[in-house]
Design a protein around this motif. Structure first.
Motif, PDB file in Angstrom:
ATOM      1  N   SER A 148       0.824  -1.209   0.000  1.00  0.00           N
ATOM      2  CA  SER A 148       0.000   0.000   0.000  1.00  0.00           C
ATOM      3  C   SER A 148       0.856   1.257   0.000  1.00  0.00           C
ATOM      4  N   GLU A 149       2.129   1.123   0.386  1.00  0.00           N
ATOM      5  CA  GLU A 149       3.030   2.270   0.459  1.00  0.00           C
ATOM      6  C   GLU A 149       4.190   2.181  -0.527  1.00  0.00           C
ATOM      7  N   PHE A 150       4.702   0.978  -0.738  1.00  0.00           N
ATOM      8  CA  PHE A 150       5.892   0.806  -1.584  1.00  0.00           C
ATOM      9  C   PHE A 150       5.630  -0.202  -2.702  1.00  0.00           C
ATOM     10  N   ASP A 151       6.222   0.087  -3.859  1.00  0.00           N
ATOM     11  CA  ASP A 151       6.096  -0.813  -5.008  1.00  0.00           C
ATOM     12  C   ASP A 151       7.158  -1.898  -4.891  1.00  0.00           C
ATOM     13  N   ILE A 152       6.793  -2.989  -4.237  1.00  0.00           N
ATOM     14  CA  ILE A 152       7.756  -4.072  -3.992  1.00  0.00           C
ATOM     15  C   ILE A 152       7.601  -5.218  -4.986  1.00  0.00           C
ATOM     16  N   GLY A 153       6.678  -5.074  -5.937  1.00  0.00           N
ATOM     17  CA  GLY A 153       6.441  -6.142  -6.900  1.00  0.00           C
ATOM     18  C   GLY A 153       7.668  -6.492  -7.706  1.00  0.00           C
ATOM     19  N   GLY A 154       8.376  -5.479  -8.195  1.00  0.00           N
ATOM     20  CA  GLY A 154       9.573  -5.721  -8.995  1.00  0.00           C
ATOM     21  C   GLY A 154      10.664  -6.403  -8.188  1.00  0.00           C
ATOM     22  N   LEU A 155      10.808  -5.988  -6.928  1.00  0.00           N
ATOM     23  CA  LEU A 155      11.801  -6.589  -6.045  1.00  0.00           C
ATOM     24  C   LEU A 155      11.538  -8.081  -5.884  1.00  0.00           C
ATOM     25  N   ILE A 156      10.299  -8.438  -5.640  1.00  0.00           N
ATOM     26  CA  ILE A 156       9.953  -9.851  -5.451  1.00  0.00           C
ATOM     27  C   ILE A 156      10.115 -10.632  -6.751  1.00  0.00           C
ATOM     28  N   THR A 157       9.727 -10.017  -7.861  1.00  0.00           N
ATOM     29  CA  THR A 157       9.845 -10.682  -9.171  1.00  0.00           C
ATOM     30  C   THR A 157      11.296 -10.973  -9.523  1.00  0.00           C
ATOM     31  N   ARG A 158      12.204 -10.086  -9.130  1.00  0.00           N
ATOM     32  CA  ARG A 158      13.627 -10.292  -9.430  1.00  0.00           C
ATOM     33  C   ARG A 158      14.220 -11.458  -8.649  1.00  0.00           C
ATOM     34  N   HIS A 159      13.532 -11.943  -7.629  1.00  0.00           N
ATOM     35  CA  HIS A 159      14.056 -13.027  -6.796  1.00  0.00           C
ATOM     36  C   HIS A 159      13.003 -14.130  -6.649  1.00  0.00           C
ATOM     37  N   PRO A 160      12.624 -14.760  -7.766  1.00  0.00           N
ATOM     38  CA  PRO A 160      11.534 -15.738  -7.724  1.00  0.00           C
ATOM     39  C   PRO A 160      11.851 -16.974  -6.893  1.00  0.00           C
ATOM     40  N   GLU A 161      13.135 -17.220  -6.664  1.00  0.00           N
ATOM     41  CA  GLU A 161      13.537 -18.415  -5.924  1.00  0.00           C
ATOM     42  C   GLU A 161      13.572 -18.194  -4.420  1.00  0.00           C
ATOM     43  N   LEU A 162      13.327 -16.959  -3.961  1.00  0.00           N
ATOM     44  CA  LEU A 162      13.437 -16.635  -2.544  1.00  0.00           C
ATOM     45  C   LEU A 162      12.067 -16.496  -1.889  1.00  0.00           C
ATOM     46  N   ARG A 163      12.025 -16.794  -0.581  1.00  0.00           N
ATOM     47  CA  ARG A 163      10.804 -16.663   0.204  1.00  0.00           C
ATOM     48  C   ARG A 163      10.879 -15.380   1.034  1.00  0.00           C
ATOM     49  N   PHE A 164       9.864 -14.519   0.906  1.00  0.00           N
ATOM     50  CA  PHE A 164       9.827 -13.246   1.605  1.00  0.00           C
ATOM     51  C   PHE A 164       8.921 -13.328   2.835  1.00  0.00           C
ATOM     52  N   LEU A 165       9.264 -12.541   3.838  1.00  0.00           N
ATOM     53  CA  LEU A 165       8.467 -12.430   5.062  1.00  0.00           C
ATOM     54  C   LEU A 165       8.312 -10.961   5.414  1.00  0.00           C
ATOM     55  N   GLU A 166       7.061 -10.549   5.647  1.00  0.00           N
ATOM     56  CA  GLU A 166       6.806  -9.171   6.070  1.00  0.00           C
ATOM     57  C   GLU A 166       6.699  -9.128   7.593  1.00  0.00           C
ATOM     58  N   LEU A 167       7.337  -8.143   8.198  1.00  0.00           N
ATOM     59  CA  LEU A 167       7.295  -7.910   9.634  1.00  0.00           C
ATOM     60  C   LEU A 167       6.612  -6.571   9.892  1.00  0.00           C
ATOM     61  N   GLY A 168       5.777  -6.510  10.926  1.00  0.00           N
ATOM     62  CA  GLY A 168       5.162  -5.232  11.219  1.00  0.00           C
ATOM     63  C   GLY A 168       4.341  -5.237  12.500  1.00  0.00           C
ATOM     64  N   ARG A 169       3.687  -4.099  12.747  1.00  0.00           N
ATOM     65  CA  ARG A 169       2.847  -3.903  13.923  1.00  0.00           C
ATOM     66  C   ARG A 169       3.583  -4.307  15.209  1.00  0.00           C
ATOM     67  N   SER A 170       4.836  -3.941  15.280  1.00  0.00           N
ATOM     68  CA  SER A 170       5.646  -4.274  16.447  1.00  0.00           C
ATOM     69  C   SER A 170       5.387  -3.286  17.574  1.00  0.00           C
ATOM     70  N   CYS A 171       5.174  -3.797  18.781  1.00  0.00           N
ATOM     71  CA  CYS A 171       5.065  -2.911  19.936  1.00  0.00           C
ATOM     72  C   CYS A 171       5.312  -3.681  21.225  1.00  0.00           C
ATOM     73  N   VAL A 172       5.741  -2.951  22.249  1.00  0.00           N
ATOM     74  CA  VAL A 172       6.068  -3.513  23.562  1.00  0.00           C
ATOM     75  C   VAL A 172       5.569  -2.535  24.617  1.00  0.00           C
ATOM     76  N   LEU A 173       4.972  -3.038  25.696  1.00  0.00           N
ATOM     77  CA  LEU A 173       4.549  -2.173  26.789  1.00  0.00           C
ATOM     78  C   LEU A 173       5.756  -1.448  27.398  1.00  0.00           C
ATOM     79  N   PRO A 174       5.587  -0.187  27.827  1.00  0.00           N
ATOM     80  CA  PRO A 174       6.720   0.583  28.359  1.00  0.00           C
ATOM     81  C   PRO A 174       7.545  -0.129  29.427  1.00  0.00           C
ATOM     82  N   PRO A 175       6.955  -0.786  30.442  1.00  0.00           N
ATOM     83  CA  PRO A 175       7.792  -1.417  31.472  1.00  0.00           C
ATOM     84  C   PRO A 175       8.662  -2.562  30.945  1.00  0.00           C
TER      85      PRO A 175
END
Length: 316
Positions: A148-175
């Motif tokens: 929704s923010e970055f055009d990553i289609g070309g990046l993934i297409t250039r590496h058809p033999e690799l498995r991608f993983l998206e990381l996100g929504r990371s958070c930790v309570l202050p203490p």
């Protein structure tokens, strides 16, 4: 040798500490569908996934039921909306949960404190979370959140033999924003990467604030000193593209720029990550996002040694 290893470990953990407040705690990177589908009763179909690791009373594991996912969403709401700068719409305020259409197809990494007082439901509190989306799951469900923010289609297409993983929504309570919790979260991610044969991690990482001129120094530093090589390059979508090259390279005070980088972004850079072209402003969360690309092959051997090539350091 032992002393040197401890020193490297402490430095590594220090750099990977999450944001101290606000929506920037979500920075990291987002992606995939749970390994187990959930039944209507909220019970997992198939064998229960093993705990990914333990460190004292803290346990890192995958969400196994719909209730587990809701607990992660409630934590995200508290960090991003209640304590942070994200702007909640009416349904989000009513539910008091940070949720979107990607949650049902993602795996949710949870850090649980078994020494803390249980909730009214009798559950031990979830004190940290990460959202994970594997490429095969994303392909079956309309793609990655990051698209929704970055055009990553070309990046993934250039590496058809690799498995991608998206990381996100990371958070930790202050203490719990300390080396133990962060180390356990990263141990969980590394275990997951090894279990699923992931080759590349990517996602959106955030700066607090929506004024790129106020972020000119750190954005320019990333543009000049951490750009992804051509084979790994991807750009922000033209309609959302914000120029990162705001200062000439010779005008950048590198030490000052590093001080202005969010700890999580510094952690990714230490691991071997590079940055895509252009930033994106996320007005809902009150952040300016950059694209992180981290091939497993680029991770420094000393960090792999820290967790163990077989993710054995904090194995349950």
């Amino acid at each position: 040798m032992h002393t040197d290893h401890l020193a490297r470990s402490k430095k590594f953990i220090k750099l990977l500490r999450p944001e101290t407040a606000g929506a920037a705690a979500q920075t990291a990177i987002t992606w995939f569908k749970p390994a187990l589908k959930l039944a209507e009763t909220g019970k997992p179909i198939g064998p229960s996934p093993a705990t990914l690791g333990r460190l004292g009373p803290l346990e890192v594991r995958l969400a196994q039921t719909k209730q587990d996912v809701k607990r992660a969403q409630k934590l995200r709401y508290r960090v991003f909306y209640k304590d942070g700068t994200a702007i909640a719409d009416a349904p989000t305020m009513l539910a008091r949960r940070d949720k979107d259409a990607f949650d049902p197809i993602c795996d949710h990494l949870l850090v649980v404190d078994h020494a803390a007082k249980p909730s009214l439901s009798g559950k031990q509190p979830v004190v940290g979370t990460y959202r994970l989306l594997r490429q095969d799951v994303a392909n079956r469900n309309g793609g990655f959140y990051t698209e929704s923010e970055f055009d990553i289609g070309g990046l993934i297409t250039r590496h058809p033999e690799l498995r991608f993983l998206e990381l996100g929504r990371s958070c930790v309570l202050p203490p719990y924003r300390n080396k133990r919790t962060v180390e356990l979260l990263w141990h969980g991610i590394w275990t997951y990467v090894r279990q699923h044969g992931v080759d590349v991690m990517l996602g959106c990482a955030s700066f607090d604030g929506t004024d790129p001129d106020r972020l000119a120094l750190p954005l320019s530093f990333l543009h000049h000193h951490a750009p992804a090589p051509e084979a790994w390059r991807a750009r922000a979508h033209p309609s959302r593209y914000v120029e990162m090259n705001r200062l000439p390279k010779e005008a950048i005070d590198q030490k000052a720029a590093l001080r202005e980088l969010p700890p999580l972004i510094k952690g990714y850079l230490r691991l071997g990550a590079t940055i895509g072209e252009g930033a994106v402003i996320d007005y809902q969360f009150g952040t300016t996002d950059v694209l992180i690309i981290l091939p497993v092959s680029a991770i420094s051997a000393r960090y792999i040694e820290h967790f163990g090539a077989d993710a054995s350091r904090h194995a349950a």
